[in-house]
Design a protein around this motif. Sequence first.
Motif, PDB file in Angstrom:
ATOM      1  N   GLN B 113     114.378  96.157  78.731  1.00 60.20           N
ATOM      2  CA  GLN B 113     115.211  95.274  79.548  1.00 60.20           C
ATOM      3  C   GLN B 113     116.568  95.897  79.838  1.00 60.20           C
ATOM      4  OE1 GLN B 113     114.625  91.958  76.862  1.00 60.20           O
ATOM      5  NE2 GLN B 113     114.137  90.661  78.600  1.00 60.20           N
ATOM      6  N   GLY B 123     107.734  89.266  87.925  1.00 61.45           N
ATOM      7  CA  GLY B 123     106.419  88.808  87.515  1.00 61.45           C
ATOM      8  C   GLY B 123     105.781  87.951  88.600  1.00 61.45           C
ATOM      9  N   THR B 128     110.546  85.407  86.791  1.00 64.21           N
ATOM     10  CA  THR B 128     110.091  85.986  85.525  1.00 64.21           C
ATOM     11  C   THR B 128     110.004  87.500  85.648  1.00 64.21           C
ATOM     12  OG1 THR B 128     107.792  85.819  86.146  1.00 64.21           O
ATOM     13  CG2 THR B 128     108.723  83.948  84.948  1.00 64.21           C
ATOM     14  N   ILE B 129     109.848  88.127  84.506  1.00 59.66           N
ATOM     15  CA  ILE B 129     109.770  89.586  84.474  1.00 59.66           C
ATOM     16  C   ILE B 129     108.328  89.993  84.204  1.00 59.66           C
ATOM     17  CG2 ILE B 129     110.488  91.622  83.167  1.00 59.66           C
ATOM     18  CD1 ILE B 129     113.105  90.152  82.556  1.00 59.66           C
ATOM     19  N   ASP B 130     107.878  91.005  84.907  1.00 54.78           N
ATOM     20  CA  ASP B 130     106.554  91.551  84.639  1.00 54.78           C
ATOM     21  C   ASP B 130     106.645  92.401  83.376  1.00 54.78           C
ATOM     22  OD1 ASP B 130     104.178  92.889  84.473  1.00 54.78           O
ATOM     23  OD2 ASP B 130     104.022  93.253  86.633  1.00 54.78           O
ATOM     24  N   ARG B 131     106.324  91.764  82.256  1.00 59.92           N
ATOM     25  CA  ARG B 131     106.520  92.354  80.948  1.00 59.92           C
ATOM     26  C   ARG B 131     105.749  93.667  80.772  1.00 59.92           C
ATOM     27  NH1 ARG B 131     110.411  92.584  77.580  1.00 59.92           N
ATOM     28  NH2 ARG B 131     109.591  93.071  75.548  1.00 59.92           N
TER      29      ARG B 131
END
Lengths: 324, 511
Positions: B113, B123, B128-131
């Motif tokens: 991050q 994401g 959201t974040i594309d983990r």
Amino acid sequence: MTDISKPITGGRMLLSDEMIQVFYRLLAAFLICAALTILTNSFFSLGNILNVLRQASLLFFIASGLTLVVLTGGLDLSIGANVAISACIAGTVIHQTGSPTLGVLTGIGVGGAVGMLNGVMVTALRIPSFIATYGMLWVLHGITYWYMGGETMHGFPAGFRQIGSGYFLGLPIPVYLLLVFLAIGTIFAQRTTWGQEIYAIGANPVAARLSGIPVARRLLLVYTVSGAMAGLASIIFLARLNSAEADIGESLTLPAIAAVLIGGTSLFGGLGTVFGTFVGALILTLVLNGMNLLSVNASWQPLVTGVIVILAVWLDMKTRRRAA
Amino acid sequence: MTQLAQSKAAEPIVRAPPLFELRGISKEFPGVKALDDVSFSVWPGEVHMLLGENGAGKSSLMKVLCGAYRADSGSFHYNGETVEITSPADARKLGIAVIFQEFSLVPYLDIAQNIFLGREPAGRVPGTIDRKKILADARRVLDSIGFDIDPAIQIEKLGVAQQQMVEIAKAISQNARILVMDEPTAALSDRETELLFALIARLKADGVAIIYISHRMAEVFSLGDRITVLRDGRRIDEVKPGAVSSDDLVRMMVGRSVDMSYPRTFAEAPGKVMLEVKGLASASGITGIDLVVRQGEIVGLCGLVGSGRTEVVRAIFGADKATAGQILFNGQAKSGGPDEAARLGLALIPESRKAEGLALIRSVGDNLIVSALRKIFPRGLFDHGKSRQIANDLVRQLRIATPSDKQAVGLLSGGNQQKVVIGKWLAAGAKLFIFDEPTRGIDVGAKAEIFALIDRLVADGAAALMISSEQSEICHVCDRAYVMRDGQIAGELARHELSEENIVKLGMQHA
């Protein structure tokens, strides 16, 4: 690394900084007085000016002790609640014993004891002062409401009431007390080693400790003084109102913080003066007095107080040279 | 790059234009000319060393480079073309990245991050974040600089060296072509330094241009392809490392010849025992510490970073509570906190001047008097006139460069700040001076002054206990030294045994 690490030539000095800050504020107070003299007929009268001074003195008593706490980088949110409990217990003592002296000592003693408790929480238990005194506020409220049970205490001896409403040589007694405590506060902060140590603690508590300053003892003192000053204020309140009830000082905490901030004391500690707080209390009182005289709706008063606080602190940040 | 290739094809020039060049940069602040007509260039795959005392203009130059300051005059050229840098965004677009000494990482986010802060892959759900992708991308960047670590680890769990690697990874992920490093080895152990140097070699091979600010002569010579020396905001010279000696560089930096050998006059025989520590332990993990400091001695305390050196002196001074053992000062048992220590005549000059040594917003005078308040004003009444007089005497005696005793101490250079910290203990009449890395972040000229001062102190009957990571300092200055390992004293070295080799041998685990 500092960028301007070579000494600045031309000898710009810091000493004047504190003085300039106070001077600005005195100027502001003077301008407010001038404006009110022009705008209203009733401002520039002995009666009104004495009234302003008396009100400012009440605010100053609480705010002066608070100033010392804020200089160390702390905050005392319990002062208003402390005024209430000190006033109610002192009132009971006077009623029971008939002795004003005993009452005065009780008021200051209860206030000081509460302050010391705050100090113990902050030093021995290492609770942040904001939290410790905020919790204390609720505890004191609870005790005072329980103790008073919704009752109001009336009627104190005439001699005692003189403290709040009497005159000496044409000036209200609280104004004399104001001058005395302004002098004591200023001498304590500027002319004693303890005062110097308090500034040092506020500027950097870690460095202060490693410089050999007994930080915990000084903090304990400062919180005790703040509480004792609230106790003193409670006596003057009691004498002036000639009655005590559970919410007697409740509304004083936030104006006292406002007076400290308008007076130029930094909430981060280490910068400010007791005299500045006096001027801050004066400015706040003048503005509220002026709004009354100008028949401005009282609901505007909190808004104006808020704006002045923000403005004062913002101007402070603008005009002070920061080194950290 | 294509333009470069074309111009090469058109007319064969011996050398391509530098990747980045500054010409005639000036920057003035009220009362001080931070940069005065400075020119500077870097070629791809080159390490350009930037050398100078504190206040010489290195930091200002770096801030102009990264767009934090706007130059008053001068021009920037990228691959020979004139460009503007008026904001950090401009600098970033040109591929300039700065690794400051104080990192700009978010401690409670993980490595991935932090690398992609503000540029996280989105994401499926908006916001959201594309983990999966961020971890894979981070892994790729970390691999490219040869840093083998799980990108899902939080920053606050990393050591300084690892955080530095993350900073570099972040810069590389932003396609940085010009990397500016400000004293990158200052907080690293020897092994970590080696890893960093390996990474620098790798970046060079990839054609990254590196601007490297350093106070350490050894790395200036081992790493640098070219060296630029700044002094008082001006570029003094640009030299090749092979063509100069370290004495030459020092002379350029300070503008005069400085005796680099540490000033020290060793006493014939040490005096009486001043400090005796027996079996000292504290909650910070040190145990069984025995040591002695005699009058007239400078005793070194060495060992790796983390071996417990700072913890030992904190326990001696009372800043940390001792859990076992005994501290005798002049034969008198001592068990209290720093206020007792100060009263008895101990002085601590902590490693972090700004955090632990000084009240930065207060004046030079206020800081000089703070430890002496009780001694000078025993009745508790503070006298501004007397205080100023004492402060001004110290300013003169220690040659503290300040326009006045009223100047805020935060505005002084590192060396002068250090003198203020020492000065406050002189005012207090201290007898045992405990130095924790006394020359960290201090330039060469001020270093020699500090050591001369320590030498004078012990010659006058005081004593010193000194922590230093610079083994050469210990070897040159100390009468004896203790070497620590894993929270314990691993051994003691007498004057004739003091060598960098012996210190390292004692400080490392037995093989």
